[in-house]
Motif scaffolding. Structure first.
Motif, mmCIF file in Angstrom:
data_model
loop_
_atom_site.group_PDB
_atom_site.id
_atom_site.type_symbol
_atom_site.label_atom_id
_atom_site.label_comp_id
_atom_site.label_asym_id
_atom_site.label_seq_id
_atom_site.Cartn_x
_atom_site.Cartn_y
_atom_site.Cartn_z
ATOM 1 N N TYR A 1 128.136 50.102 27.529
ATOM 2 C CA TYR A 1 127.545 50.929 28.575
ATOM 3 C C TYR A 1 127.105 50.092 29.770
ATOM 4 C CZ TYR A 1 127.638 55.719 27.033
ATOM 5 O OH TYR A 1 128.072 56.978 26.714
ATOM 6 N N LEU A 2 126.694 48.856 29.516
ATOM 7 C CA LEU A 2 126.318 47.990 30.625
ATOM 8 C C LEU A 2 127.542 47.682 31.488
ATOM 9 C CD1 LEU A 2 123.655 46.787 31.545
ATOM 10 C CD2 LEU A 2 124.217 44.687 30.314
ATOM 11 N N GLY A 3 128.681 47.455 30.842
ATOM 12 C CA GLY A 3 129.926 47.258 31.588
ATOM 13 C C GLY A 3 130.280 48.478 32.398
ATOM 14 N N SER A 4 130.037 49.653 31.816
ATOM 15 C CA SER A 4 130.269 50.907 32.527
ATOM 16 C C SER A 4 129.413 50.991 33.787
ATOM 17 C CB SER A 4 129.961 52.086 31.596
ATOM 18 O OG SER A 4 129.798 53.280 32.325
ATOM 19 N N GLY A 5 128.109 50.756 33.630
ATOM 20 C CA GLY A 5 127.197 50.884 34.756
ATOM 21 C C GLY A 5 127.432 49.837 35.832
ATOM 22 N N LEU A 6 127.654 48.581 35.429
ATOM 23 C CA LEU A 6 127.861 47.519 36.408
ATOM 24 C C LEU A 6 129.178 47.699 37.157
ATOM 25 C CD1 LEU A 6 126.615 44.416 34.359
ATOM 26 C CD2 LEU A 6 125.406 45.649 36.168
ATOM 27 N N GLY A 7 130.222 48.085 36.442
ATOM 28 C CA GLY A 7 131.514 48.299 37.091
ATOM 29 C C GLY A 7 131.467 49.437 38.094
ATOM 30 N N PHE B 1 133.692 49.374 30.942
ATOM 31 C CA PHE B 1 133.983 49.868 32.293
ATOM 32 C C PHE B 1 135.136 50.867 32.281
ATOM 33 C CE2 PHE B 1 136.597 49.094 36.205
ATOM 34 C CZ PHE B 1 135.831 49.893 37.044
ATOM 35 N N LEU B 2 136.207 50.531 31.546
ATOM 36 C CA LEU B 2 137.385 51.402 31.530
ATOM 37 C C LEU B 2 137.187 52.620 30.631
ATOM 38 C CD1 LEU B 2 140.164 48.649 31.309
ATOM 39 C CD2 LEU B 2 139.497 49.968 33.327
ATOM 40 N N GLY B 3 136.763 52.372 29.385
ATOM 41 C CA GLY B 3 136.708 53.441 28.396
ATOM 42 C C GLY B 3 135.471 54.294 28.465
ATOM 43 N N TYR B 4 134.393 53.802 29.093
ATOM 44 C CA TYR B 4 133.168 54.572 29.227
ATOM 45 C C TYR B 4 132.885 54.917 30.687
ATOM 46 C CZ TYR B 4 131.966 53.726 24.335
ATOM 47 O OH TYR B 4 131.966 53.717 22.964
ATOM 48 N N GLY B 5 132.953 53.914 31.580
ATOM 49 C CA GLY B 5 132.596 54.156 32.974
ATOM 50 C C GLY B 5 133.561 55.068 33.700
ATOM 51 N N LEU C 1 131.791 49.684 42.328
ATOM 52 C CA LEU C 1 132.605 50.643 43.081
ATOM 53 C C LEU C 1 131.753 51.438 44.070
ATOM 54 C CD1 LEU C 1 135.026 52.046 40.343
ATOM 55 C CD2 LEU C 1 135.457 50.293 42.065
ATOM 56 N N LEU C 2 130.531 51.805 43.661
ATOM 57 C CA LEU C 2 129.633 52.507 44.576
ATOM 58 C C LEU C 2 129.259 51.615 45.760
ATOM 59 C CD1 LEU C 2 127.272 54.346 42.065
ATOM 60 C CD2 LEU C 2 128.863 55.425 43.666
ATOM 61 N N LEU C 3 129.099 50.321 45.515
ATOM 62 C CA LEU C 3 128.792 49.389 46.601
ATOM 63 C C LEU C 3 129.945 49.334 47.596
ATOM 64 C CD1 LEU C 3 127.005 47.231 47.890
ATOM 65 C CD2 LEU C 3 128.062 45.538 46.360
ATOM 66 N N VAL C 4 131.170 49.326 47.083
ATOM 67 C CA VAL C 4 132.339 49.341 47.972
ATOM 68 C C VAL C 4 132.353 50.626 48.801
ATOM 69 C CG1 VAL C 4 134.868 49.440 48.027
ATOM 70 C CG2 VAL C 4 133.709 47.846 46.484
ATOM 71 N N ARG C 5 132.046 51.749 48.172
ATOM 72 C CA ARG C 5 131.975 53.010 48.909
ATOM 73 C C ARG C 5 130.903 52.963 49.989
ATOM 74 N NH1 ARG C 5 131.492 57.704 44.563
ATOM 75 N NH2 ARG C 5 130.890 58.794 46.468
#
Length: 351
Positions: free
Chosen positions: A40-46, A221-225, A50-54
């Motif tokens: 879940y940490l990988g999900s949130g950080l990833g 990041f891939l499977g949860y985020g 992406l939100l930062l890029v947006r």
């Protein structure tokens, strides 16, 4: 109905289904609670990246991303059940269950999601949806039963418990699904991942080598985020029960990858369970819901194009082609067309 509204749910199913056997590869390298936290940490950080890029690309639009305070309890409940309890139960179950069986057992999540949506949140479910749920439940029970033991396996029960936690999460997340899907998924990942990781480390767990940590973050990041982001989009367009039904395809992807990683010939009960679950998913996918219905006055904010439900003027320039988000008001409207219980069709039924 067109499969286009279902495409986010199917893409979410593909990503999540693949994450289960990949997580099983990692579960031997670290305690289950720590792995759940890293996923879940990988999900949130990833998603945060992406939100930062947006934000860098469009600071004005990004500055409007927020969850209204009255809806934080719904999101908080979703984070607890789906981000804390669910992953911890799944990782514990994976240590006691083979990858293919675990992947198919996750199909039960869609059934439990639909049952809660139907009984608790009063979402419509017709006979076909119910029959599909019965078939998937039967398949789950067949997979969970240990011949000669006279009881359900502990690993299977833990995975079913994870499915129940995620089913509650799905129904609570629907309450905030009109907001930015990536923001909702990012908040769940960061908060849940931080809590699970902290609890694991406080309980004496030690971080594994960097490669295993990086693997857990990447799979998360891939499977949860990304999967959760697409799932929230699907909740907005399909409603909870239908999204759960399409998401039930996830274990099929997981099984294919599991058998590729751990080649073996499954026994008869496995194929019988797979057939029952396939029938259940097929019944869900072919469901068609159409009747005359009325829309009450509704005001909310979400990204949309102008269609039969969005016929309003703007006080800003708009080219008529790009989707856009702004507060808008729906007036009373009565019509008939095929529809799902999406954010614009949450009405009661007389049957």
């Amino acid at each position: 109905m067109s499969l286009r509204p279902a495409s986010p749910a199917l893409a979410a199913a593909l990503l999540f289904g693949a994450s289960t056997p990949l997580a099983k590869l990692l579960v031997g390298d670290m305690p289950p609670l720590l792995l759940a936290g890293l996923l879940y940490l990988g999900s949130g950080l990833g998603l945060g990246a992406l939100l930062l890029v947006r934000w860098l690309r469009d600071p004005v639009a990004a500055s409007q991303l927020r969850i209204p305070r009255p809806e934080w309890p719904w999101l908080g409940g979703a984070i607890f059940f789906g981000g804390l309890l669910g992953p911890a139960l799944l990782m514990a179950g994976l240590t006691l269950t083979d990858g293919a069986t675990a992947s198919l057992l996750l199909n039960v999540e869609g059934v439990l999601t639909a049952v809660i949506a139907w009984l608790v949140f009063k979402e419509n479910a017709d006979r076909q949806i119910v029959l599909g749920m019965v078939a998937i439940v039967a398949g789950g029970v067949l997979l969970s039963w240990e011949p000669g033991a006279g009881r359900l396996s502990v690993g299977a029960l833990l995975i079913v418990g994870a499915c129940l936690a995620w089913a509650i999460d799905n129904n609570l997340t629907r309450k905030v699904s009109t907001h930015d899907a990536m923001l909702v998924a990012c908040l769940k990942g960061v908060l849940a991942g931080s809590c699970n990781t902290a609890l694991a480390l406080a309980g004496g767990a030690a971080l594994p080598p960097g490669a295993a940590v990086l693997g857990g973050l990447t799979v998360g990041f891939l499977g949860y985020g990304l999967s959760l982001t697409l799932f929230v989009v699907a909740l907005r367009g399909l409603g909870t029960a239908r999204t759960g039904a399409y998401f039930s395809v996830a274990p099929l992807f997981g099984v294919l990858l599991s058998l590729a990683i751990w080649p073996q010939l499954p026994g008869g009960p496995f194929w019988a369970a797979a057939m029952l679950m396939a029938v259940g998913v097929w019944l869900h996918v072919r469901e068609r819901h159409e009747h005359e219905h009325s829309h009450e006055v509704l005001q909310h904010t979400h990204r949309h194009l102008h269609d039969e439900h969005h016929r309003h003027d703007h006080d800003f320039a708009w080219d008529g082609r790009e989707s856009h988000a702004h507060p808008h008001r729906h007036e009373v409207l009565t019509h008939k067309h095929p529809h799902y219980p999406d954010i614009h069709h949450r009405h009661g039924h007389g049957h």
